[in-house]
Design a protein around this motif. Structure first.
Motif: not given
Length: 144
Positions: A58-80, A96-102
């Motif tokens: 869970r601790t490792g998961l916190i930062a794992l996907f944090d780059s998605a929003q800055p990447a989207a913000d840095g490429n304003d106007g792209f549909a992706t 997170d659901s899998t970790i909770n179950e584990l």
């Protein structure tokens, strides 16, 4: 070693098939009489390890996907950009659901091992009381 008679075959965390020895870390499953022998301390340890690993994941998961929003913000106007953020949030939620179950599984393993131990202790105490009572039946009654 504690012995259980299962209605179904149990295999999973803390239950390992032991080929020939009775001193397995977790216990063993004997196919001949469908008996499971477990070592409650080893099973509790396995459950605690699973629970601990889930916390670390869970601790490792916190930062794992944090780059998605800055990447989207840095490429304003792209549909992706929004699709990337939506995908990252979906993956984070799934993991997170899998970790909770584990983590819950680890807690249930520890709880089950504790119940086995306390049931065995209570049974041993009950048998001891019965044996003591029966032993007293063979004595001559006290005069008076």
């Amino acid at each position: 070693m504690h012995r259980l008679r299962p209605t179904t075959e149990l295999m999973g965390a803390g239950f390992r098939a032991a080929a020939a020895s009775d001193d397995s870390k977790y216990g063993r499953l004997e196919m001949t009489d469908r008996r499971i022998d477990i070592n409650p301390s080893g099973v509790k340890n396995a459950g605690a390890i699973i629970e601990n690993e889930a916390g670390e994941a869970r601790t490792g998961l916190i930062a794992l996907f944090d780059s998605a929003q800055p990447a989207a913000d840095g490429n304003d106007g792209f549909a992706t950009g929004p699709a990337l953020v939506a995908f990252a949030n979906s993956m984070r939620s799934e993991l997170d659901s899998t970790i909770n179950e584990l983590q819950s599984t680890g807690q249930r393993i520890v709880s089950a091992a504790n119940r086995i131990e306390s049931t065995d202790d209570a049974t041993a105490e009950g048998i001891s009381r019965i044996a003591t009572s029966l032993n007293g039946l063979g004595n001559q009654p006290l005069p008076g």
